[in-house]
Motif scaffolding. Sequence first.
Motif, PDB file in Angstrom:
ATOM      1  N   ALA A 125      54.976  82.956   0.451  1.00 21.81           N
ATOM      2  CA  ALA A 125      53.742  82.202   0.236  1.00 21.81           C
ATOM      3  C   ALA A 125      53.051  81.840   1.544  1.00 21.81           C
ATOM      4  N   VAL A 126      53.732  82.019   2.668  1.00 21.86           N
ATOM      5  CA  VAL A 126      53.158  81.692   3.966  1.00 21.86           C
ATOM      6  C   VAL A 126      52.117  82.734   4.342  1.00 21.86           C
ATOM      7  N   ALA A 127      50.902  82.296   4.596  1.00 19.95           N
ATOM      8  CA  ALA A 127      49.814  83.202   4.961  1.00 19.95           C
ATOM      9  C   ALA A 127      49.863  83.507   6.456  1.00 19.95           C
ATOM     10  N   GLU A 128      49.226  84.605   6.848  1.00 14.99           N
ATOM     11  CA  GLU A 128      49.166  84.965   8.265  1.00 14.99           C
ATOM     12  C   GLU A 128      48.342  83.925   9.019  1.00 14.99           C
ATOM     13  N   GLY A 129      48.891  83.437  10.123  1.00 12.20           N
ATOM     14  CA  GLY A 129      48.199  82.409  10.888  1.00 12.20           C
ATOM     15  C   GLY A 129      48.297  81.026  10.288  1.00 12.20           C
ATOM     16  N   GLU A 130      49.273  80.815   9.397  1.00 16.44           N
ATOM     17  CA  GLU A 130      49.400  79.548   8.695  1.00 16.44           C
ATOM     18  C   GLU A 130      49.604  78.374   9.652  1.00 16.44           C
ATOM     19  N   LEU A 131      50.531  78.499  10.582  1.00 17.43           N
ATOM     20  CA  LEU A 131      50.824  77.385  11.488  1.00 17.43           C
ATOM     21  C   LEU A 131      49.662  77.095  12.418  1.00 17.43           C
ATOM     22  N   THR A 132      48.973  78.129  12.871  1.00 12.28           N
ATOM     23  CA  THR A 132      47.810  77.920  13.744  1.00 12.28           C
ATOM     24  C   THR A 132      46.729  77.136  13.007  1.00 12.28           C
ATOM     25  N   GLU A 133      46.475  77.516  11.762  1.00 13.27           N
ATOM     26  CA  GLU A 133      45.479  76.801  10.967  1.00 13.27           C
ATOM     27  C   GLU A 133      45.903  75.353  10.736  1.00 13.27           C
ATOM     28  N   ARG A 134      47.187  75.141  10.493  1.00 10.31           N
ATOM     29  CA  ARG A 134      47.668  73.776  10.270  1.00 10.31           C
ATOM     30  C   ARG A 134      47.575  72.934  11.546  1.00 10.31           C
ATOM     31  N   LEU A 135      47.857  73.557  12.686  1.00 12.26           N
ATOM     32  CA  LEU A 135      47.723  72.823  13.937  1.00 12.26           C
ATOM     33  C   LEU A 135      46.273  72.401  14.156  1.00 12.26           C
ATOM     34  N   TYR A 136      45.344  73.327  13.929  1.00 14.89           N
ATOM     35  CA  TYR A 136      43.924  72.983  14.086  1.00 14.89           C
ATOM     36  C   TYR A 136      43.519  71.873  13.111  1.00 14.89           C
ATOM     37  N   GLU A 137      44.109  71.880  11.932  1.00 10.25           N
ATOM     38  CA  GLU A 137      43.805  70.851  10.937  1.00 10.25           C
ATOM     39  C   GLU A 137      44.142  69.460  11.448  1.00 10.25           C
ATOM     40  N   ARG A 138      45.195  69.372  12.279  1.00 13.42           N
ATOM     41  CA  ARG A 138      45.625  68.068  12.796  1.00 13.42           C
ATOM     42  C   ARG A 138      44.903  67.651  14.060  1.00 13.42           C
ATOM     43  N   ARG A 179      38.527  78.825  12.347  1.00 13.71           N
ATOM     44  CA  ARG A 179      37.124  78.525  12.084  1.00 13.71           C
ATOM     45  C   ARG A 179      36.865  77.028  12.230  1.00 13.71           C
ATOM     46  N   HIS A 180      35.709  76.719  12.791  1.00 11.37           N
ATOM     47  CA  HIS A 180      35.359  75.317  13.014  1.00 11.37           C
ATOM     48  C   HIS A 180      35.188  74.588  11.689  1.00 11.37           C
ATOM     49  N   ASN A 181      35.705  73.357  11.641  1.00 13.54           N
ATOM     50  CA  ASN A 181      35.583  72.510  10.458  1.00 13.54           C
ATOM     51  C   ASN A 181      35.209  71.113  10.931  1.00 13.54           C
ATOM     52  N   SER A 182      34.089  70.630  10.478  1.00 13.67           N
ATOM     53  CA  SER A 182      33.602  69.318  10.924  1.00 13.67           C
ATOM     54  C   SER A 182      34.192  68.167  10.124  1.00 13.67           C
ATOM     55  N   MET A 183      34.973  68.465   9.076  1.00 13.31           N
ATOM     56  CA  MET A 183      35.567  67.403   8.256  1.00 13.31           C
ATOM     57  C   MET A 183      36.764  66.783   8.980  1.00 13.31           C
ATOM     58  N   PRO A 184      37.034  65.491   8.749  1.00 12.79           N
ATOM     59  CA  PRO A 184      38.225  64.862   9.351  1.00 12.79           C
ATOM     60  C   PRO A 184      39.508  65.483   8.804  1.00 12.79           C
ATOM     61  N   SER A 185      40.578  65.332   9.554  1.00  3.84           N
ATOM     62  CA  SER A 185      41.868  65.847   9.097  1.00  3.84           C
ATOM     63  C   SER A 185      42.308  65.091   7.844  1.00  3.84           C
ATOM     64  N   PRO A 186      42.935  65.771   6.914  1.00  2.00           N
ATOM     65  CA  PRO A 186      43.388  65.080   5.688  1.00  2.00           C
ATOM     66  C   PRO A 186      44.455  64.050   6.010  1.00  2.00           C
ATOM     67  N   ALA A 187      44.448  62.976   5.242  1.00  3.51           N
ATOM     68  CA  ALA A 187      45.400  61.891   5.493  1.00  3.51           C
ATOM     69  C   ALA A 187      46.830  62.311   5.183  1.00  3.51           C
ATOM     70  N   VAL A 188      47.008  63.164   4.187  1.00  3.82           N
ATOM     71  CA  VAL A 188      48.342  63.590   3.767  1.00  3.82           C
ATOM     72  C   VAL A 188      48.471  65.087   4.049  1.00  3.82           C
ATOM     73  N   LEU A 189      49.532  65.469   4.745  1.00  8.31           N
ATOM     74  CA  LEU A 189      49.764  66.866   5.082  1.00  8.31           C
ATOM     75  C   LEU A 189      50.790  67.445   4.119  1.00  8.31           C
ATOM     76  N   SER A 190      50.452  68.543   3.493  1.00 10.34           N
ATOM     77  CA  SER A 190      51.365  69.179   2.539  1.00 10.34           C
ATOM     78  C   SER A 190      52.441  69.957   3.280  1.00 10.34           C
TER      79      SER A 190
END
Length: 350
Positions: A98-111, A80-91
């Motif tokens: 605990a890993v959700a489905e599509g976790e890595l894809t979402e994290r890649l988009y976050e960066r 999903r589109h997110n207009s906010m900047p990527s967070p400075a610190v990546l968890s």
Amino acid sequence: MLSTYVDLAVGLVLAFLFLSLLVSGINEGLVRLLSIRSKFLWAFLRDTLDGPDRQGRSFLPAGMRDVFTALPFSRDARPRHNSMPSPAVLSPIPEGEAVAEGELTERLYERVREIDHPKAKRTSIATLPPERFALALMEFASAEPNGVQGLLDKLKAMRSPLHGHLQGIWESSAADVNRFRQQVEVWFDAEMRRLTLLYRRYVRWVVAVLGLVLTLVFSMDALEYGKTLLRDQAFREGVAAIAGGGDQGLTALKDRCTATGDSADPYRCVTEALSSPALVKIFDHALVGVAVPQNGDPQVKWNLGAWWERLISPGHWPGFVLTFAALLFGASFWWDILRRLTGIRSRAGR
């Protein structure tokens, strides 16, 4: 005589160029409307990073049919589109269950979402630079206590298909972080080239279908159109000869103006003939035509009966096949041929 054949060649090339551009335009419109490129990229990324979904289904289409059915409408792998900047610190990546489905894809988009732009609810990113992908992976690794090795361990625990690729790259780079990042760029660039070739293979089939549809809709008989070009050129030469004081074109003029057996005003006949070049006659046999009378507004007319009779006539089928084959070469090919015939030079060649 040579000029006549040159005119014939230019006329045919222009006709093929026009229809090829129409095919390309419709194809590009469908691709943009359905966001095919973006969905194709993220389907590949999701399969590569997270693997199939919980039902074991791959997101990347397995055939041409899926490209314009499942991929656009029911198998959208884009975050999903997110207009906010990527967070400075990546968890760090969560452990195990605990890993959700599509976790890595979402994290890649976050960066990488800084290069995104709002278009709809989903991301519109259709191309991802290898350098940006490699940098995102290095950021994943930096969030892990054990760096790259810790990231690889978690990818293995997640059963991510990406683990096998990165493990081989990490071993070949002798655990050198800089070499690892560079090799990831090379690997991802090669994967994008392979994905582009796969995408183009699907698109070629779509272009072929569109070319066939347009050939039939316009009922474009290339052989008949070539004859029309030759007759049109001969008629114009005859009119020019009469205007110059000769009478060798008078017979052609009379035949053209009295084709129905009735007498006709030669001035009106010549005016209508010269104002309707052969290129315009491509539309004469189309399913839907546009008539431009001398007085009044343009009128849209349906040629359903004449179009269908023309379509089922075996005498036109060779011309239809020739037109369809010509459209498979694409607009760039016919534009290059037109430049060679007319001597038009591109700016890059100057």
